[in-house]
Write an enzyme that holds these catalytic residues in place. Sequence first.
Site, PDB file in Angstrom:
ATOM      1  N   THR A  48       0.891  -1.233  -0.112  1.00  7.36           N
ATOM      2  CA  THR A  48      -0.005  -0.006  -0.128  1.00  7.36           C
ATOM      3  C   THR A  48       1.088   1.240   0.110  1.00  7.36           C
ATOM      4  OG1 THR A  48       0.141   0.153   2.218  1.00  7.36           O
ATOM      5  CG2 THR A  48      -1.544  -1.266   1.499  1.00  7.36           C
ATOM      6  N   THR A  69      -1.290  -3.057  19.395  1.00 12.69           N
ATOM      7  CA  THR A  69      -0.983  -2.177  19.956  1.00 12.69           C
ATOM      8  C   THR A  69      -1.572  -1.776  21.175  1.00 12.69           C
ATOM      9  OG1 THR A  69      -1.544   0.443  19.483  1.00 12.69           O
ATOM     10  CG2 THR A  69      -2.996  -1.006  18.387  1.00 12.69           C
ATOM     11  N   ASP A  70      -1.011  -0.934  21.968  1.00 15.08           N
ATOM     12  CA  ASP A  70      -1.438  -0.365  23.243  1.00 15.08           C
ATOM     13  C   ASP A  70      -2.816   0.297  23.167  1.00 15.08           C
ATOM     14  OD1 ASP A  70      -0.278   1.963  22.362  1.00 15.08           O
ATOM     15  OD2 ASP A  70       0.983   2.521  24.086  1.00 15.08           O
ATOM     16  N   GLU A  71      -3.023   0.935  21.867  1.00 14.89           N
ATOM     17  CA  GLU A  71      -4.082   1.859  21.727  1.00 14.89           C
ATOM     18  C   GLU A  71      -5.568   1.113  21.847  1.00 14.89           C
ATOM     19  OE1 GLU A  71      -3.777   4.549  18.587  1.00 14.89           O
ATOM     20  OE2 GLU A  71      -1.532   4.470  18.563  1.00 14.89           O
ATOM     21  N   TYR A  84      -9.211   3.139  14.214  1.00  9.72           N
ATOM     22  CA  TYR A  84      -7.749   2.530  14.213  1.00  9.72           C
ATOM     23  C   TYR A  84      -7.701   1.394  15.309  1.00  9.72           C
ATOM     24  CZ  TYR A  84      -2.977   1.025  15.097  1.00  9.72           C
ATOM     25  OH  TYR A  84      -1.840   0.337  15.340  1.00  9.72           O
ATOM     26  N   LYS A 102      -8.167  -2.823  15.579  1.00 12.89           N
ATOM     27  CA  LYS A 102      -6.825  -3.527  16.162  1.00 12.89           C
ATOM     28  C   LYS A 102      -7.386  -4.321  17.307  1.00 12.89           C
ATOM     29  CE  LYS A 102      -3.133  -3.660  15.244  1.00 12.89           C
ATOM     30  NZ  LYS A 102      -2.440  -4.563  14.190  1.00 12.89           N
TER      31      LYS A 102
HETATM   32  P1  NAD Z   1       3.103   0.663   8.494  1.00 14.61           P
HETATM   33  O1  NAD Z   1       1.687   1.429   7.980  1.00 14.61           O
HETATM   34  O2  NAD Z   1       4.360   1.210   8.338  1.00 14.61           O
HETATM   35  O3  NAD Z   1       3.206  -0.637   7.689  1.00 14.61           O
HETATM   36  C1  NAD Z   1       1.906  -1.427   7.127  1.00 14.61           C
HETATM   37  C2  NAD Z   1       2.346  -2.392   6.214  1.00 14.61           C
HETATM   38  O4  NAD Z   1       1.309  -3.413   5.793  1.00 14.61           O
HETATM   39  C3  NAD Z   1       2.829  -1.777   4.731  1.00 14.61           C
HETATM   40  O5  NAD Z   1       4.011  -2.486   4.271  1.00 14.61           O
HETATM   41  C4  NAD Z   1       1.532  -2.049   4.031  1.00 14.61           C
HETATM   42  O6  NAD Z   1       1.923  -2.544   2.738  1.00 14.61           O
HETATM   43  C5  NAD Z   1       0.981  -3.490   4.544  1.00 14.61           C
HETATM   44  N1  NAD Z   1      -0.369  -3.717   4.238  1.00 14.61           N
HETATM   45  C6  NAD Z   1      -1.316  -2.917   4.740  1.00 14.61           C
HETATM   46  N2  NAD Z   1      -2.480  -3.618   4.178  1.00 14.61           N
HETATM   47  C7  NAD Z   1      -2.313  -4.837   3.860  1.00 14.61           C
HETATM   48  C8  NAD Z   1      -2.743  -5.821   2.858  1.00 14.61           C
HETATM   49  N3  NAD Z   1      -4.123  -5.871   2.930  1.00 14.61           N
HETATM   50  N4  NAD Z   1      -2.205  -7.113   2.711  1.00 14.61           N
HETATM   51  C9  NAD Z   1      -0.915  -6.996   2.873  1.00 14.61           C
HETATM   52  N5  NAD Z   1      -0.107  -6.140   3.325  1.00 14.61           N
HETATM   53  C10 NAD Z   1      -0.721  -4.822   3.625  1.00 14.61           C
HETATM   54  O7  NAD Z   1       2.747   0.079   9.877  1.00 14.61           O
HETATM   55  P2  NAD Z   1       3.670  -0.225  10.960  1.00 14.61           P
HETATM   56  O8  NAD Z   1       3.861   1.355  11.793  1.00 14.61           O
HETATM   57  O9  NAD Z   1       4.917  -0.715  10.580  1.00 14.61           O
HETATM   58  O10 NAD Z   1       2.857  -0.979  12.008  1.00 14.61           O
HETATM   59  C11 NAD Z   1       2.994  -2.590  11.799  1.00 14.61           C
HETATM   60  C12 NAD Z   1       2.124  -3.124  12.868  1.00 14.61           C
HETATM   61  O11 NAD Z   1       2.487  -2.741  14.358  1.00 14.61           O
HETATM   62  C13 NAD Z   1       0.516  -2.926  12.859  1.00 14.61           C
HETATM   63  O12 NAD Z   1      -0.058  -3.961  12.828  1.00 14.61           O
HETATM   64  C14 NAD Z   1       0.232  -1.939  13.888  1.00 14.61           C
HETATM   65  O13 NAD Z   1      -0.895  -2.014  14.333  1.00 14.61           O
HETATM   66  C15 NAD Z   1       1.368  -2.474  14.696  1.00 14.61           C
HETATM   67  N6  NAD Z   1       1.816  -1.164  15.727  1.00 14.61           N
HETATM   68  C16 NAD Z   1       2.419  -0.072  15.441  1.00 14.61           C
HETATM   69  C17 NAD Z   1       2.755   0.702  16.152  1.00 14.61           C
HETATM   70  C18 NAD Z   1       3.661   1.811  15.755  1.00 14.61           C
HETATM   71  O14 NAD Z   1       4.172   2.856  16.618  1.00 14.61           O
HETATM   72  N7  NAD Z   1       3.825   2.155  14.292  1.00 14.61           N
HETATM   73  C19 NAD Z   1       2.888   0.443  17.605  1.00 14.61           C
HETATM   74  C20 NAD Z   1       2.529  -0.867  18.114  1.00 14.61           C
HETATM   75  C21 NAD Z   1       1.877  -1.444  17.134  1.00 14.61           C
HETATM   76  P1  TYD Z   2       1.082   9.603  15.699  1.00 13.79           P
HETATM   77  O1  TYD Z   2       2.406   9.413  15.460  1.00 13.79           O
HETATM   78  O2  TYD Z   2       0.050   9.795  14.715  1.00 13.79           O
HETATM   79  O3  TYD Z   2       1.049   8.307  16.570  1.00 13.79           O
HETATM   80  P2  TYD Z   2      -0.493   7.752  17.586  1.00 13.79           P
HETATM   81  O4  TYD Z   2      -1.606   8.625  16.981  1.00 13.79           O
HETATM   82  O5  TYD Z   2      -0.644   6.413  17.008  1.00 13.79           O
HETATM   83  O6  TYD Z   2      -0.037   8.059  18.762  1.00 13.79           O
HETATM   84  O7  TYD Z   2       1.067  10.710  16.646  1.00 13.79           O
HETATM   85  C1  TYD Z   2       1.681  10.820  18.019  1.00 13.79           C
HETATM   86  C2  TYD Z   2       1.217  11.916  18.657  1.00 13.79           C
HETATM   87  O8  TYD Z   2       1.448  13.209  17.870  1.00 13.79           O
HETATM   88  C3  TYD Z   2      -0.470  11.900  19.034  1.00 13.79           C
HETATM   89  O9  TYD Z   2      -0.689  12.408  20.279  1.00 13.79           O
HETATM   90  C4  TYD Z   2      -1.076  12.880  17.965  1.00 13.79           C
HETATM   91  C5  TYD Z   2       0.307  13.918  17.747  1.00 13.79           C
HETATM   92  N1  TYD Z   2       0.530  14.607  16.330  1.00 13.79           N
HETATM   93  C6  TYD Z   2       0.606  16.072  16.323  1.00 13.79           C
HETATM   94  O10 TYD Z   2       0.416  16.565  17.155  1.00 13.79           O
HETATM   95  N2  TYD Z   2       0.680  16.429  14.953  1.00 13.79           N
HETATM   96  C7  TYD Z   2       0.719  15.767  14.003  1.00 13.79           C
HETATM   97  O11 TYD Z   2       0.752  16.128  12.729  1.00 13.79           O
HETATM   98  C8  TYD Z   2       0.868  14.336  13.944  1.00 13.79           C
HETATM   99  C9  TYD Z   2       0.977  13.298  12.902  1.00 13.79           C
HETATM  100  C10 TYD Z   2       0.602  13.718  15.238  1.00 13.79           C
END
Ligand code: NAD
Ligand code: TYD
Length: 370
Positions: free
Chosen positions: A40, A137-139, A176, A180
């Site tokens: 994506t 996620t913790d969310e 979101y 999850k």
């Molecule tokens: P990201 O958005 O960077 O990457 C998501 C990946 O999934 C992309 O490579 C995308 O192409 C792929 N994808 C999306 N839809 C798909 C589908 N239908 N089929 C196959 N592939 C698909 O996400 P991220 O930040 O790397 O997060 C990865 C995982 O970890 C997620 O499940 C997220 O909920 C979880 N997570 C993320 C965070 C964070 O801080 N980023 C924290 C805790 C948990």
């Molecule tokens: P984000 O990186 O989107 O992660 P999450 O919403 O999953 O915690 O955002 C981190 C924090 O930063 C969140 O409290 C929202 C805030 N934020 C801003 O204030 N400005 C921005 O442009 C973005 C993307 C996030």
Amino acid sequence: MTLKRNIIITGGAGFIGSHVVRLFVNNYPEYHIINLDKLTYAGNLANLQDIENRPNYTFVKADICDYDKIRELLQHYHVDGIIHLAAESHVDRSIKDPFTFAHTNVMGTLTLLQAAKVYWESLPERYEGKRFYHISTDEVYGALQLTNPAGDKTGRGPYGDQFFTEESKYNPHSPYSASKAGSDHFVRAFHDTYGMPTIVTNCSNNYGPYQFPEKLIPLFINNIRHHKPLPVYGKGENVRDWLYVIDHARAIDVIFHRGRIAETYNIGGFNEWKNLDIIKVLIKTADRLLGHPEGYSSDLITYVTDRKGHDLRYAIDSTKLKNELGWEPSLQFEEGIEETVRWYLNNQAWMDNVTSGDYQNYYESMYKNR
Ligand code: NAD
Ligand code: TYD
């Protein structure tokens, strides 16, 4: 070389997934790692250029919602482990387009589970030696109170006493986190109903290289670089618990191999930061590395309308993971953030490529021609 395990990592072209794929490909040459990703907007194979030609690595472009394809892949590669990260992951996008989140995160996870169930149950050994590890996620736990907005409380949490533990009630607020939560419930249901060997982990906010620049940290570093406004939601008082992405990948490695079936583990670094404070650290670090005088970019801070349903505070208690499996974060936040800012500033070509979307056209044409 004997390949001892065949593991599908979904979402391996994304931010966290690419670090997990790299770690497994490097640490386990005897495994075959299959990166299954739809590519994506968030998926970028340039994140994995350093390992793409390794003999124990295969990329497959596929959608986790495509049941027939997933069934075929599981059988073709004799998959015995699934580490599931593919998801729609950005809260702001989920507020605008909740259907896509329900589709990918809930239906996609259910599709993977059902395909794995049918395949594994068709084998003589059934679930023996198999593992379905779901990354969450913790969310899903909702938001904690901010009882000490000054953040100067000594003790466990600077901003409050409450933490998310594995026993915390699910209480998601955004589309979101609701999607999850739904996927987490399905994973646990497949253990309880069919005996599938599942594990779920719930991690706090990750930061580090290769994060798509719609999330706070890479977006703000890039904006500082280009002297563009830094849009702070509300008053910038929301608190997040930040973990270096490679520490998350290390935790996934430990839990995949040694975590107990049907358990939940929370992953976090006891590292709470108020958004505004983290933004000040980013400005200070980036200005220094760019050779600007201190405070040069401070006037870029722009307060904008708050995110709808903006969760006030997240804080993870990862004591169970530490006590049971000995995992702890390896990096101090100051070190991690310095490395992260440096990485984005030194990898401007990656950033330009991602922000222009060029990488998608490039890989689209590459895979069409195969
Ligand atoms: P990201 O958005 O960077 O990457 C998501 C990946 O999934 C992309 O490579 C995308 O192409 C792929 N994808 C999306 N839809 C798909 C589908 N239908 N089929 C196959 N592939 C698909 O996400 P991220 O930040 O790397 O997060 C990865 C995982 O970890 C997620 O499940 C997220 O909920 C979880 N997570 C993320 C965070 C964070 O801080 N980023 C924290 C805790 C948990
Ligand atoms: P984000 O990186 O989107 O992660 P999450 O919403 O999953 O915690 O955002 C981190 C924090 O930063 C969140 O409290 C929202 C805030 N934020 C801003 O204030 N400005 C921005 O442009 C973005 C993307 C996030």
